[in-house]
Design a protein around this motif. Structure first.
Motif, PDB file in Angstrom:
ATOM      1  N   SER A   1       0.864  -1.177   0.000  1.00  0.00           N
ATOM      2  CA  SER A   1       0.000   0.000   0.000  1.00  0.00           C
ATOM      3  C   SER A   1       0.902   1.229   0.000  1.00  0.00           C
ATOM      4  CB  SER A   1      -0.903   0.021   1.241  1.00  0.00           C
ATOM      5  OG  SER A   1      -1.717  -1.128   1.292  1.00  0.00           O
ATOM      6  N   GLY A   2       0.688   2.103  -0.967  1.00  0.00           N
ATOM      7  CA  GLY A   2       1.510   3.298  -1.044  1.00  0.00           C
ATOM      8  C   GLY A   2       1.769   3.715  -2.472  1.00  0.00           C
ATOM      9  N   GLU A   3       2.871   4.430  -2.682  1.00  0.00           N
ATOM     10  CA  GLU A   3       3.206   4.972  -3.991  1.00  0.00           C
ATOM     11  C   GLU A   3       3.824   3.888  -4.874  1.00  0.00           C
ATOM     12  OE1 GLU A   3       4.367   9.555  -3.350  1.00  0.00           O
ATOM     13  OE2 GLU A   3       5.693   8.155  -2.295  1.00  0.00           O
ATOM     14  N   THR A   4       3.490   3.932  -6.175  1.00  0.00           N
ATOM     15  CA  THR A   4       4.025   2.960  -7.120  1.00  0.00           C
ATOM     16  C   THR A   4       4.452   3.652  -8.407  1.00  0.00           C
ATOM     17  OG1 THR A   4       1.856   2.519  -8.103  1.00  0.00           O
ATOM     18  CG2 THR A   4       2.516   1.139  -6.234  1.00  0.00           C
ATOM     19  N   MET A   5       5.266   2.939  -9.177  1.00  0.00           N
ATOM     20  CA  MET A   5       5.631   3.380 -10.513  1.00  0.00           C
ATOM     21  C   MET A   5       5.924   2.132 -11.333  1.00  0.00           C
ATOM     22  SD  MET A   5       8.632   6.003 -11.832  1.00  0.00           S
ATOM     23  CE  MET A   5       9.969   4.849 -11.472  1.00  0.00           C
ATOM     24  N   ASN A   6       5.286   2.031 -12.508  1.00  0.00           N
ATOM     25  CA  ASN A   6       5.450   0.853 -13.370  1.00  0.00           C
ATOM     26  C   ASN A   6       5.124  -0.431 -12.606  1.00  0.00           C
ATOM     27  OD1 ASN A   6       6.294   2.527 -15.483  1.00  0.00           O
ATOM     28  ND2 ASN A   6       8.428   2.415 -14.820  1.00  0.00           N
ATOM     29  N   ARG A   7       4.061  -0.388 -11.807  1.00  0.00           N
ATOM     30  CA  ARG A   7       3.595  -1.531 -11.023  1.00  0.00           C
ATOM     31  C   ARG A   7       4.679  -2.083 -10.110  1.00  0.00           C
ATOM     32  NH1 ARG A   7      -1.084  -3.114 -11.519  1.00  0.00           N
ATOM     33  NH2 ARG A   7      -0.650  -5.158 -10.591  1.00  0.00           N
TER      34      ARG A   7
ATOM     35  N   GLN B   1      12.113   1.787  -7.147  1.00  0.00           N
ATOM     36  CA  GLN B   1      11.946   0.795  -8.211  1.00  0.00           C
ATOM     37  C   GLN B   1      11.827  -0.624  -7.645  1.00  0.00           C
ATOM     38  OE1 GLN B   1      14.934   1.341 -11.233  1.00  0.00           O
ATOM     39  NE2 GLN B   1      14.382   3.486 -11.553  1.00  0.00           N
ATOM     40  N   GLY B   2      11.008  -0.779  -6.625  1.00  0.00           N
ATOM     41  CA  GLY B   2      10.716  -2.081  -6.072  1.00  0.00           C
ATOM     42  C   GLY B   2      11.644  -2.541  -4.972  1.00  0.00           C
ATOM     43  N   ARG B   3      12.696  -1.808  -4.693  1.00  0.00           N
ATOM     44  CA  ARG B   3      13.647  -2.209  -3.665  1.00  0.00           C
ATOM     45  C   ARG B   3      13.571  -1.261  -2.469  1.00  0.00           C
ATOM     46  NH1 ARG B   3      17.732  -5.725  -4.966  1.00  0.00           N
ATOM     47  NH2 ARG B   3      17.763  -6.486  -7.129  1.00  0.00           N
ATOM     48  N   ARG B   4      13.891  -1.835  -1.294  1.00  0.00           N
ATOM     49  CA  ARG B   4      13.947  -1.016  -0.078  1.00  0.00           C
ATOM     50  C   ARG B   4      15.279  -0.268  -0.080  1.00  0.00           C
ATOM     51  NH1 ARG B   4      12.857  -6.002   3.748  1.00  0.00           N
ATOM     52  NH2 ARG B   4      13.874  -6.938   1.953  1.00  0.00           N
ATOM     53  N   ILE B   5      15.197   0.995  -0.350  1.00  0.00           N
ATOM     54  CA  ILE B   5      16.383   1.853  -0.408  1.00  0.00           C
ATOM     55  C   ILE B   5      16.043   3.161   0.276  1.00  0.00           C
ATOM     56  CG2 ILE B   5      17.968   3.108  -1.917  1.00  0.00           C
ATOM     57  CD1 ILE B   5      17.586   0.958  -4.009  1.00  0.00           C
ATOM     58  N   GLY B   6      16.878   3.559   1.230  1.00  0.00           N
ATOM     59  CA  GLY B   6      16.634   4.808   1.944  1.00  0.00           C
ATOM     60  C   GLY B   6      16.497   4.550   3.426  1.00  0.00           C
ATOM     61  N   LEU B   7      15.341   4.951   3.961  1.00  0.00           N
ATOM     62  CA  LEU B   7      15.095   4.817   5.393  1.00  0.00           C
ATOM     63  C   LEU B   7      13.765   4.112   5.619  1.00  0.00           C
ATOM     64  CD1 LEU B   7      16.150   8.424   6.432  1.00  0.00           C
ATOM     65  CD2 LEU B   7      17.401   6.344   6.985  1.00  0.00           C
ATOM     66  N   GLY B   8      13.716   3.284   6.678  1.00  0.00           N
ATOM     67  CA  GLY B   8      12.468   2.615   6.986  1.00  0.00           C
ATOM     68  C   GLY B   8      12.596   1.742   8.216  1.00  0.00           C
ATOM     69  N   ILE B   9      11.453   1.146   8.567  1.00  0.00           N
ATOM     70  CA  ILE B   9      11.382   0.255   9.733  1.00  0.00           C
ATOM     71  C   ILE B   9      10.853  -1.096   9.264  1.00  0.00           C
ATOM     72  CG2 ILE B   9      10.347  -0.129  11.993  1.00  0.00           C
ATOM     73  CD1 ILE B   9      10.068   2.868  12.302  1.00  0.00           C
ATOM     74  N   ALA B  10      11.559  -2.167   9.621  1.00  0.00           N
ATOM     75  CA  ALA B  10      11.146  -3.520   9.266  1.00  0.00           C
ATOM     76  C   ALA B  10      10.947  -4.342  10.530  1.00  0.00           C
ATOM     77  CB  ALA B  10      12.178  -4.177   8.360  1.00  0.00           C
ATOM     78  N   THR B  11       9.913  -5.189  10.520  1.00  0.00           N
ATOM     79  CA  THR B  11       9.623  -6.101  11.633  1.00  0.00           C
ATOM     80  C   THR B  11       9.575  -7.523  11.093  1.00  0.00           C
ATOM     81  OG1 THR B  11       8.310  -4.381  12.704  1.00  0.00           O
ATOM     82  CG2 THR B  11       8.022  -6.630  13.485  1.00  0.00           C
ATOM     83  N   SER B  12      10.295  -8.430  11.724  1.00  0.00           N
ATOM     84  CA  SER B  12      10.337  -9.820  11.258  1.00  0.00           C
ATOM     85  C   SER B  12       9.382 -10.679  12.065  1.00  0.00           C
ATOM     86  CB  SER B  12      11.763 -10.370  11.358  1.00  0.00           C
ATOM     87  OG  SER B  12      12.124 -10.515  12.722  1.00  0.00           O
ATOM     88  N   ASP B  13       9.253 -11.939  11.644  1.00  0.00           N
ATOM     89  CA  ASP B  13       8.308 -12.851  12.271  1.00  0.00           C
ATOM     90  C   ASP B  13       8.652 -13.119  13.740  1.00  0.00           C
ATOM     91  OD1 ASP B  13       6.215 -14.607  12.541  1.00  0.00           O
ATOM     92  OD2 ASP B  13       7.379 -16.322  11.875  1.00  0.00           O
ATOM     93  N   ASP B  14       9.940 -13.126  14.062  1.00  0.00           N
ATOM     94  CA  ASP B  14      10.346 -13.416  15.446  1.00  0.00           C
ATOM     95  C   ASP B  14      10.461 -12.167  16.304  1.00  0.00           C
ATOM     96  OD1 ASP B  14      12.474 -12.405  14.141  1.00  0.00           O
ATOM     97  OD2 ASP B  14      13.857 -14.058  14.569  1.00  0.00           O
ATOM     98  N   GLY B  15       9.913 -11.042  15.812  1.00  0.00           N
ATOM     99  CA  GLY B  15       9.841  -9.844  16.635  1.00  0.00           C
ATOM    100  C   GLY B  15      11.014  -8.906  16.538  1.00  0.00           C
ATOM    101  N   LEU B  16      11.972  -9.136  15.649  1.00  0.00           N
ATOM    102  CA  LEU B  16      13.097  -8.225  15.478  1.00  0.00           C
ATOM    103  C   LEU B  16      12.649  -6.980  14.735  1.00  0.00           C
ATOM    104  CD1 LEU B  16      15.880 -10.753  14.451  1.00  0.00           C
ATOM    105  CD2 LEU B  16      15.261  -9.960  16.732  1.00  0.00           C
ATOM    106  N   VAL B  17      13.176  -5.840  15.125  1.00  0.00           N
ATOM    107  CA  VAL B  17      12.816  -4.570  14.499  1.00  0.00           C
ATOM    108  C   VAL B  17      14.095  -3.825  14.142  1.00  0.00           C
ATOM    109  CG1 VAL B  17      11.577  -2.398  14.736  1.00  0.00           C
ATOM    110  CG2 VAL B  17      10.682  -4.453  15.834  1.00  0.00           C
ATOM    111  N   TRP B  18      14.247  -3.500  12.853  1.00  0.00           N
ATOM    112  CA  TRP B  18      15.370  -2.675  12.405  1.00  0.00           C
ATOM    113  C   TRP B  18      14.833  -1.325  11.968  1.00  0.00           C
ATOM    114  CZ3 TRP B  18      20.262  -1.512  12.458  1.00  0.00           C
ATOM    115  CH2 TRP B  18      20.802  -0.673  11.480  1.00  0.00           C
ATOM    116  N   THR B  19      15.351  -0.274  12.571  1.00  0.00           N
ATOM    117  CA  THR B  19      14.948   1.094  12.273  1.00  0.00           C
ATOM    118  C   THR B  19      16.187   1.846  11.823  1.00  0.00           C
ATOM    119  OG1 THR B  19      13.273   0.989  14.018  1.00  0.00           O
ATOM    120  CG2 THR B  19      13.849   3.170  13.181  1.00  0.00           C
ATOM    121  N   GLY B  20      16.248   2.141  10.508  1.00  0.00           N
ATOM    122  CA  GLY B  20      17.446   2.816  10.027  1.00  0.00           C
ATOM    123  C   GLY B  20      17.571   2.801   8.526  1.00  0.00           C
TER     124      GLY B  20
END
Length: 350
Positions: free
Chosen positions: A233-239, A265-284
């Protein structure tokens, strides 16, 4: 032959001069000052200036009747009189009515072109035009009201968004205050404080990017959906994800991973927060779909690493420099090594 003498009838001096018509038999004498003399009964076509006319000429629209009408039209200033009486078609008569609108017969053959009818049509057209103008004015008024209402709604939305942003900043401020208290920078070795401080700054920027991603995800919900249970959900370009947004992965009917932040272009590049299945959170920071750079990694056991990481051969982030916190060692006795959140690459989601 029956006849009537109208010579003694007074006429309107302002009207057209009356026409004198004399109808006589072959043996009769014409009226000397008559405008048109008609000889009644059989004989030659004309006798001097007189016109011979029989009943059959009138019934059959013969040449004698047409000749009489032509002369009558000349005397009465009605050049189209004979042409109107010549048995022409309806279309021809309508053409004549347009060419000779002053002739009284024009009203009979082309009533739609008569002055009265045209005036009625003009009045009706004027009424319709005024009604259309009123409708336009009403539509313009409604449009103006709609614009004002939309602007008022937009202003209200902007106010509410500002309130939400203020609350989010307050939450972030309190979170930062909590961090500065629980994870006081003074507790970090002097030679590591600079990198920890920089990692915290980038983690703060990553939180802002995640908040921006959440806003755009609300505007563009489920812009992309893959068969393996992933959705974006969010911004897209060329699907492809491009800009800011939120990607969620599901397995077995439950959420197993999430990333909110920047995409290129479909890749996580820049800044963001990710949460994994086992509860790990990377913010950076992120580079080419990998946690790479400065930021904050948190574990369910309360462990916390602040600093710089880079992906190793397996793709897991390897600590380069920074500081790892363990404020409550009693909560977990296991040895923990920093691992990347288990979030597949977006382009592999399909």
């Amino acid at each position: 032959m029956d006849f009537a003498d109208a010579s003694q009838v007074d006429f309107d001096p302002e009207s057209v001069r009356p026409l004198k018509l004399s109808v006589i038999t072959v043996r009769g004498e014409p009226v000397i000052d008559a405008d048109i003399v008609v000889l009644g009964g059989p004989g030659d076509f004309s006798a001097g200036k007189a016109l011979r006319l029989e009943g059959s000429d009138i019934d059959g629209l013969g040449k004698r009747w047409i000749a009489f009408l032509e002369r009558l039209g000349q005397k009465t200033d009605r050049p189209a009189l004979a042409r109107f009486a010549a048995g022409t078609s309806t279309d021809e008569q309508r053409t004549l009515s347009l060419a000779f609108p002053g002739d009284p017969l024009s009203k009979d053959f082309a009533p739609n072109h008569s002055p009265d009818v045209l005036m009625e049509k003009a009045a009706s057209a004027l009424d319709r035009a005024e009604a259309a103008e009123r409708a336009i004015a009403t539509a313009q008024l409604n449009e103006a009201n709609a614009v004002r209402e939309r602007k008022a709604a937009e202003a209200l939305v902007a106010i509410e968004r500002r309130r939400v942003a203020e609350l989010e900043r307050e939450v972030d401020r309190l979170s930062a205050l909590s961090e500065s208290t629980a994870y006081a920078l003074g507790s970090v070795p002097a030679d590591t404080r600079a990198i920890v401080s920089e990692a915290r700054a980038w983690a703060w920027q990553a939180r802002l990017a995640a908040a921006r991603a959440a806003e755009l995800a609300a505007i563009h919900p489920e812009a992309l959906i893959w068969k393996n249970g992933a959705s974006f959900s969010g911004e897209t370009m060329n699907r492809q994800p491009h800009g800011h947004g939120v990607m969620v992965f599901h397995a077995g009917g439950r959420e197993v991973a999430r990333y909110a932040g920047a995409f290129d272009q479909g890749r996580r590049i820049g800044l963001g927060i990710a949460t994994s299945d086992d509860g790990l959170v990377w913010t950076g920071q992120w580079t080419n779909d990998e946690a790479c750079g400065l930021g904050l990694l948190e574990t369910p056991e309360g462990r916390r690493f602040e600093g710089e990481v880079a992906p190793d051969e397996s793709g897991a982030p390897k600590r380069i420099r920074g500081w790892e916190w363990n404020p409550d060692p009693a909560r977990s006795q296991k040895t923990y090594s920093v691992a990347t959140p288990a979030l597949p690459a977006p382009q592999a989601a399909g």
